[in-house]
Design a protein around this motif. Structure first.
Motif, PDB file in Angstrom:
ATOM      1  N   PHE A  23     -68.604   7.842-162.180  1.00 18.39           N
ATOM      2  CA  PHE A  23     -67.653   6.589-162.268  1.00 18.39           C
ATOM      3  C   PHE A  23     -66.811   6.033-160.663  1.00 18.39           C
ATOM      4  O   PHE A  23     -66.989   5.153-160.463  1.00 18.39           O
ATOM      5  N   ALA A  24     -66.873   7.126-160.182  1.00 23.20           N
ATOM      6  CA  ALA A  24     -66.568   7.100-158.613  1.00 23.20           C
ATOM      7  C   ALA A  24     -67.370   6.461-157.910  1.00 23.20           C
ATOM      8  O   ALA A  24     -66.979   5.471-157.183  1.00 23.20           O
ATOM      9  N   ILE A  25     -68.653   6.710-158.087  1.00 22.69           N
ATOM     10  CA  ILE A  25     -69.909   5.995-157.442  1.00 22.69           C
ATOM     11  C   ILE A  25     -69.977   4.465-157.820  1.00 22.69           C
ATOM     12  O   ILE A  25     -69.832   3.547-156.846  1.00 22.69           O
ATOM     13  N   ALA A  26     -69.766   4.196-159.098  1.00 19.97           N
ATOM     14  CA  ALA A  26     -69.805   2.562-159.706  1.00 19.97           C
ATOM     15  C   ALA A  26     -68.621   1.853-159.065  1.00 19.97           C
ATOM     16  O   ALA A  26     -68.781   0.830-158.442  1.00 19.97           O
ATOM     17  N   LYS A  27     -67.455   2.668-159.035  1.00 19.82           N
ATOM     18  CA  LYS A  27     -66.237   1.802-158.353  1.00 19.82           C
ATOM     19  C   LYS A  27     -66.490   1.747-157.020  1.00 19.82           C
ATOM     20  O   LYS A  27     -66.103   0.633-156.397  1.00 19.82           O
ATOM     21  N   ARG A  28     -66.909   2.643-156.352  1.00 21.11           N
ATOM     22  CA  ARG A  28     -67.005   2.351-154.697  1.00 21.11           C
ATOM     23  C   ARG A  28     -68.127   1.201-154.416  1.00 21.11           C
ATOM     24  O   ARG A  28     -68.119   0.395-153.613  1.00 21.11           O
ATOM     25  N   LEU A  29     -69.202   1.384-155.208  1.00 23.38           N
ATOM     26  CA  LEU A  29     -70.217   0.334-155.072  1.00 23.38           C
ATOM     27  C   LEU A  29     -69.640  -1.108-155.292  1.00 23.38           C
ATOM     28  O   LEU A  29     -69.956  -1.960-154.472  1.00 23.38           O
ATOM     29  N   ALA A  30     -69.018  -1.207-156.163  1.00 25.08           N
ATOM     30  CA  ALA A  30     -68.406  -2.548-156.576  1.00 25.08           C
ATOM     31  C   ALA A  30     -67.276  -2.716-155.574  1.00 25.08           C
ATOM     32  O   ALA A  30     -67.147  -3.978-155.080  1.00 25.08           O
ATOM     33  N   GLU A  31     -66.540  -2.015-155.096  1.00 25.64           N
ATOM     34  CA  GLU A  31     -65.721  -2.292-154.043  1.00 25.64           C
ATOM     35  C   GLU A  31     -66.424  -2.798-152.871  1.00 25.64           C
ATOM     36  O   GLU A  31     -65.660  -3.500-151.932  1.00 25.64           O
ATOM     37  N   ASP A  32     -67.517  -2.402-152.549  1.00 23.99           N
ATOM     38  CA  ASP A  32     -68.157  -2.684-151.407  1.00 23.99           C
ATOM     39  C   ASP A  32     -69.124  -3.999-151.707  1.00 23.99           C
ATOM     40  O   ASP A  32     -69.855  -4.326-150.765  1.00 23.99           O
ATOM     41  N   GLY A  33     -68.803  -4.472-152.792  1.00 19.23           N
ATOM     42  CA  GLY A  33     -69.301  -6.005-153.017  1.00 19.23           C
ATOM     43  C   GLY A  33     -70.454  -6.068-153.870  1.00 19.23           C
ATOM     44  O   GLY A  33     -70.922  -7.239-154.145  1.00 19.23           O
ATOM     45  N   ALA A  34     -71.032  -4.959-154.251  1.00 19.39           N
ATOM     46  CA  ALA A  34     -72.409  -4.774-155.304  1.00 19.39           C
ATOM     47  C   ALA A  34     -71.869  -5.500-156.822  1.00 19.39           C
ATOM     48  O   ALA A  34     -70.711  -5.259-156.868  1.00 19.39           O
ATOM     49  N   SER A  35     -72.799  -5.931-157.503  1.00 18.67           N
ATOM     50  CA  SER A  35     -72.676  -6.240-158.757  1.00 18.67           C
ATOM     51  C   SER A  35     -73.144  -5.053-159.518  1.00 18.67           C
ATOM     52  O   SER A  35     -74.279  -4.684-159.035  1.00 18.67           O
ATOM     53  N   VAL A  36     -72.257  -4.420-160.151  1.00 21.37           N
ATOM     54  CA  VAL A  36     -72.592  -3.151-160.736  1.00 21.37           C
ATOM     55  C   VAL A  36     -72.723  -2.991-162.136  1.00 21.37           C
ATOM     56  O   VAL A  36     -71.927  -3.942-163.013  1.00 21.37           O
ATOM     57  N   VAL A  37     -73.765  -2.326-162.706  1.00 24.72           N
ATOM     58  CA  VAL A  37     -73.985  -2.235-164.116  1.00 24.72           C
ATOM     59  C   VAL A  37     -73.859  -0.805-164.494  1.00 24.72           C
ATOM     60  O   VAL A  37     -74.380   0.082-163.691  1.00 24.72           O
ATOM     61  N   ILE A  38     -72.700  -0.547-165.121  1.00 26.37           N
ATOM     62  CA  ILE A  38     -72.529   0.828-165.595  1.00 26.37           C
ATOM     63  C   ILE A  38     -73.250   1.258-166.948  1.00 26.37           C
ATOM     64  O   ILE A  38     -73.328   0.304-167.827  1.00 26.37           O
ATOM     65  N   SER A  39     -73.383   2.659-167.244  1.00 24.66           N
ATOM     66  CA  SER A  39     -73.960   2.919-168.421  1.00 24.66           C
ATOM     67  C   SER A  39     -73.470   4.200-168.983  1.00 24.66           C
ATOM     68  O   SER A  39     -73.355   5.142-168.122  1.00 24.66           O
ATOM     69  N   SER A  40     -73.506   4.179-170.350  1.00 27.24           N
ATOM     70  CA  SER A  40     -73.250   5.732-170.689  1.00 27.24           C
ATOM     71  C   SER A  40     -73.689   5.684-172.156  1.00 27.24           C
ATOM     72  O   SER A  40     -73.982   4.738-172.772  1.00 27.24           O
ATOM     73  N   ARG A  41     -73.601   6.791-172.982  1.00 29.40           N
ATOM     74  CA  ARG A  41     -73.915   6.904-174.265  1.00 29.40           C
ATOM     75  C   ARG A  41     -72.966   6.517-175.495  1.00 29.40           C
ATOM     76  O   ARG A  41     -73.430   6.105-176.215  1.00 29.40           O
ATOM     77  N   LYS A  42     -71.890   6.410-175.035  1.00 28.00           N
ATOM     78  CA  LYS A  42     -70.691   6.003-175.791  1.00 28.00           C
ATOM     79  C   LYS A  42     -70.173   4.404-175.365  1.00 28.00           C
ATOM     80  O   LYS A  42     -69.821   4.129-174.309  1.00 28.00           O
TER      81      LYS A  42
END
Length: 81
Positions: A23-42
Motif C-alpha cells: 500500500f505504501a508503495i502504491a500510494k507513493r507512486l500515485a503521489e509521484d504522478g503515476a496512474s496506479v492499479v492496485i490489486s489484492s485477493r479481497k
C-alpha cells in the motif's frame, strides 16, 4: 497530498497493495504522478483502498487478483492495458 509530475504519464501495477509495504508503495507512486492499479485477493479491501487514495486526489483504480492463479494474473494484465 497532491500528486507531483515526477511519474506523470507512467502506469504502475502494484500487487498485494491494500496493506503494509504494498500500500505504501502504491500510494507513493500515485503521489509521484503515476496512474496506479492496485490489486489484492479481497474485493472489499481493494474498494476501501481505492476510495481512500482517490479521496486524496490520486489517480488510482483497483481490481481483485490472486497472483498464484494464472487466469487471474492474465485478467489483471488485461485490466491494466
Amino acid at each position: 497530498m497532491k500528486a507531483t509530475a515526477k511519474l506523470s504519464g507512467k502506469v504502475a501495477l502494484v500487487t498485494a497493495s491494500t496493506e503494509g509495504i504494498g500500500f505504501a508503495i502504491a500510494k507513493r507512486l500515485a503521489e509521484d504522478g503515476a496512474s496506479v492499479v492496485i490489486s489484492s485477493r479481497k474485493q472489499d479491501k481493494v474498494e476501501k483502498r481505492v476510495k481512500q487514495l482517490q479521496d486524496s486526489g490520486l489517480d488510482v483504480v483497483g481490481t481483485v487478483c490472486h497472483v498464484g492463479n494464472q487466469e487471474q494474473r492474465d485478467k489483471l494484465v488485461d485490466f491494466v492495458r
